[in-house]
Design an enzyme around this catalytic site. Structure first.
Site, PDB file in Angstrom:
ATOM      1  N   ARG A  47       0.838  -1.128  -0.034  1.00 32.87           N
ATOM      2  CA  ARG A  47       0.029  -0.244  -0.040  1.00 32.87           C
ATOM      3  C   ARG A  47       0.871   1.137  -0.028  1.00 32.87           C
ATOM      4  O   ARG A  47       0.636   2.134  -0.920  1.00 32.87           O
ATOM      5  CB  ARG A  47      -0.897  -0.044   1.140  1.00 32.87           C
ATOM      6  CG  ARG A  47      -1.685   1.419   1.400  1.00 32.87           C
ATOM      7  CD  ARG A  47      -3.006   1.240   2.143  1.00 32.87           C
ATOM      8  NE  ARG A  47      -2.900   0.579   3.405  1.00 32.87           N
ATOM      9  CZ  ARG A  47      -2.287   0.622   4.464  1.00 32.87           C
ATOM     10  NH1 ARG A  47      -1.629   1.711   4.505  1.00 32.87           N
ATOM     11  NH2 ARG A  47      -2.303  -0.285   5.485  1.00 32.87           N
ATOM     12  N   TYR A  71     -16.507  16.828 -15.508  1.00 34.83           N
ATOM     13  CA  TYR A  71     -16.847  15.233 -15.723  1.00 34.83           C
ATOM     14  C   TYR A  71     -17.873  15.247 -14.277  1.00 34.83           C
ATOM     15  O   TYR A  71     -17.573  15.700 -13.326  1.00 34.83           O
ATOM     16  CB  TYR A  71     -15.843  14.810 -15.281  1.00 34.83           C
ATOM     17  CG  TYR A  71     -15.674  13.115 -15.218  1.00 34.83           C
ATOM     18  CD1 TYR A  71     -16.302  12.354 -16.289  1.00 34.83           C
ATOM     19  CD2 TYR A  71     -15.657  12.287 -13.918  1.00 34.83           C
ATOM     20  CE1 TYR A  71     -16.381  11.083 -16.207  1.00 34.83           C
ATOM     21  CE2 TYR A  71     -15.926  11.141 -13.858  1.00 34.83           C
ATOM     22  CZ  TYR A  71     -16.175  10.284 -14.958  1.00 34.83           C
ATOM     23  OH  TYR A  71     -16.691   9.076 -14.830  1.00 34.83           O
ATOM     24  N   ASP A  83      -7.456  18.779 -14.267  1.00 34.94           N
ATOM     25  CA  ASP A  83      -7.498  17.576 -14.753  1.00 34.94           C
ATOM     26  C   ASP A  83      -7.124  17.523 -16.451  1.00 34.94           C
ATOM     27  O   ASP A  83      -7.997  18.055 -17.244  1.00 34.94           O
ATOM     28  CB  ASP A  83      -9.043  17.320 -14.725  1.00 34.94           C
ATOM     29  CG  ASP A  83      -9.361  15.932 -15.059  1.00 34.94           C
ATOM     30  OD1 ASP A  83      -8.910  15.327 -16.081  1.00 34.94           O
ATOM     31  OD2 ASP A  83     -10.335  15.246 -14.585  1.00 34.94           O
ATOM     32  N   LYS A 127      -8.288   6.310 -19.116  1.00 38.23           N
ATOM     33  CA  LYS A 127      -8.435   6.833 -20.473  1.00 38.23           C
ATOM     34  C   LYS A 127      -7.001   6.619 -21.434  1.00 38.23           C
ATOM     35  O   LYS A 127      -6.814   5.535 -21.708  1.00 38.23           O
ATOM     36  CB  LYS A 127      -8.889   8.317 -20.383  1.00 38.23           C
ATOM     37  CG  LYS A 127      -9.896   8.338 -19.286  1.00 38.23           C
ATOM     38  CD  LYS A 127     -11.147   7.724 -19.446  1.00 38.23           C
ATOM     39  CE  LYS A 127     -12.309   7.632 -18.252  1.00 38.23           C
ATOM     40  NZ  LYS A 127     -12.608   8.899 -17.718  1.00 38.23           N
TER      41      LYS A 127
HETATM   42  C1  LIG Z   1     -13.147   9.458 -16.482  1.00 41.17           C
HETATM   43  C2  LIG Z   1     -12.883  10.505 -15.955  1.00 41.17           C
HETATM   44  C3  LIG Z   1     -12.579  10.942 -14.707  1.00 41.17           C
HETATM   45  C4  LIG Z   1     -12.841   9.655 -13.628  1.00 41.17           C
HETATM   46  O1  LIG Z   1     -11.825   8.702 -13.651  1.00 41.17           O
HETATM   47  P1  LIG Z   1     -12.019   7.085 -13.482  1.00 41.17           P
HETATM   48  O2  LIG Z   1     -11.078   6.660 -13.713  1.00 41.17           O
HETATM   49  O3  LIG Z   1     -13.511   6.708 -14.082  1.00 41.17           O
HETATM   50  O4  LIG Z   1     -12.513   7.282 -12.065  1.00 41.17           O
HETATM   51  C5  LIG Z   1     -12.164  12.171 -14.230  1.00 41.17           C
HETATM   52  N1  LIG Z   1     -12.318  13.185 -15.117  1.00 41.17           N
HETATM   53  C6  LIG Z   1     -12.302  12.975 -16.346  1.00 41.17           C
HETATM   54  C7  LIG Z   1     -12.160  13.860 -17.180  1.00 41.17           C
HETATM   55  C8  LIG Z   1     -12.858  11.821 -17.029  1.00 41.17           C
HETATM   56  O5  LIG Z   1     -12.729  11.564 -18.180  1.00 41.17           O
END
Ligand SMILES: *Cc1c(COP(=O)(O)O)cnc(C)c1O
Length: 378
Positions: free
Chosen positions: A46, A98, A170, A195
């Site tokens: 962890r 998001y 982000d 992603k």
């Molecule tokens: C998918 C996404 C998230 C969340 O991420 P997860 O891996 O699904 O928890 C946050 N910000 C953006 C822009 C995203 O596309």
């Protein structure tokens, strides 16, 4: 090393004992201490794991940060970043962000005492006017999701620094290959590694990267204390995904530009949102702060009934949530990713019942075009 080289070389040479080119998966929960008071540098997975360390060091280098911390999902990474704030603190947040981040703020952070306001971060005067006495940070997405609005990161940073606020970006849609917010002065970057970084629609992961040592230390503390860490197998998958990030993004964004141009001329498409189109309001800013326009685009069809038809008829492009993988995916933000955002707010932003969001993958461009063509045909 240039970025493409840095990506491919990630982890090479880590295992000096065997010379393994591919980073080994250290599938161990715990590590033996040589003697009392001694450690190999790894105690318990962890807190730290070799495979995760290769990924984290690689991501810190790619984003130009002090340290990167990997989490079990993008939401877990954003949760750790929110832990940097205290009850009573106020955050300014991009308005079409998001949906999951909105839900986290609204239903978890607010009950814990955090306050936030949704603002149009592309409007700097409006952003400055929204700063309160207790405002501590600005959280932005650029491009936004799903309307692809572009915020001038350096300008927001200048404002935030004058008022002593943290800037958090982000960077999921752009990745460090196209955009490096920390180099523009941001304090923190978060990603859904699910992603583009992973890139194959096969792993859920998140990462937070800090520009400074003090923020890195606190994030590492939250990573270890909250415990929402990714396992070594998943870290290995993202390391492998990153190796092809440059070629994947180059091809996907070239196809996205072509599809955006083609959709803009389609008689049943009323609007296309893609920062690579010269008439996009954020085109020049995107050109200035990023080395590409990415492979995400949204478009509005002529009437709501067409949405159902398109989603049913598409054969190659899958109707599925998520983005950034080799397979092209299409989503209906109003009902899926942005269902959590109040209806009035959604409509004001332009997230309506005719809007579709497309993540352009690596299939042949002509096949993608033909698939959309037959799905849209009356
Ligand atoms: C998918 C996404 C998230 C969340 O991420 P997860 O891996 O699904 O928890 C946050 N910000 C953006 C822009 C995203 O596309």
């Amino acid at each position: 090393m240039r970025l493409a080289t840095e990506l491919v070389q990630l982890g090479v040479g880590y295992d000096s004992k065997t010379g393994a080119i591919s980073t080994p998966i250290y599938q161990s929960a715990t590590f033996r201490h040589p003697a009392l008071g001694q450690s190999t540098g790894f105690d318990y997975s962890r807190t730290g794991n070799h495979t995760r360390q290769v990924l984290e060091e690689g991501l810190a280098g790619l984003e130009g940060g002090c340290r990167a911390l990997a989490f079990a999902s993008g939401m877990a990474a954003i949760t750790a970043v929110l832990c940097l704030f205290r009850p009573g603190d106020h955050l300014l947040v991009s308005e079409d962000l998001y949906g999951g981040t909105y839900r986290l703020l609204n239903q978890v952070a607010v009950p814990w005492g955090l306050e936030f306001s949704l603002v149009d971060t592309t409007d700097l005067a409006g952003l400055a006017a929204s700063i309160r006495n207790n405002t501590k940070g600005i959280f932005l997405e650029t491009p936004t999701n799903p309307l692809m609005k572009i915020t001038d990161i350096a300008a927001v940073v200048a404002l935030a620094r004058r008022r002593g606020l943290l800037t958090i970006v982000d960077n999921t849609f752009m990745t460090p290959y196209l955009q490096r917010p920390l180099e523009l002065g941001a304090d923190l970057v978060v990603h859904s590694a699910t992603k583009y970084l992973g890139g194959h629609n096969d792993v859920v992961m998140g990462v937070a990267i800090a520009a400074r040592e003090d923020l890195s230390e606190r994030l590492a503390f939250f990573q270890n204390t909250i415990g929402a860490i990714p396992g070594p197998q998943d870290c290995w998958l993202v390391i492998r995904g990153l190796k092809t990030l440059a070629v994947r993004l180059e091809q996907a964004q070239a196809s996205a530009l072509e599809l955006a141009r083609w959709l803009a001329g389609h008689p049943l498409v009323t609007r296309v949102y893609y920062p690579g189109l010269p008439d996009h309001p954020g085109h020049e800013i995107c050109k200035k702060q990023a080395s590409g326009f990415g492979a995400m685009l949204s478009f509005e069809v002529k009437d709501a009934a067409l949405v159902e038809q398109v989603l049913r008829r598409l054969k190659i492009i899958s109707f599925a949530e998520s983005l950034g993988g080799v397979e092209s995916l299409i989503t209906f933000p109003e009902r899926q990713t942005h269902a959590e955002i109040p209806a009035g707010m959604r409509l004001k932003l332009g997230i309506n019942d005719r809007l579709l969001r497309l993540s352009v993958g690596l299939e042949d461009l002509n096949d993608l075009k033909a698939d959309l063509e037959q799905a849209l045909a009356c």
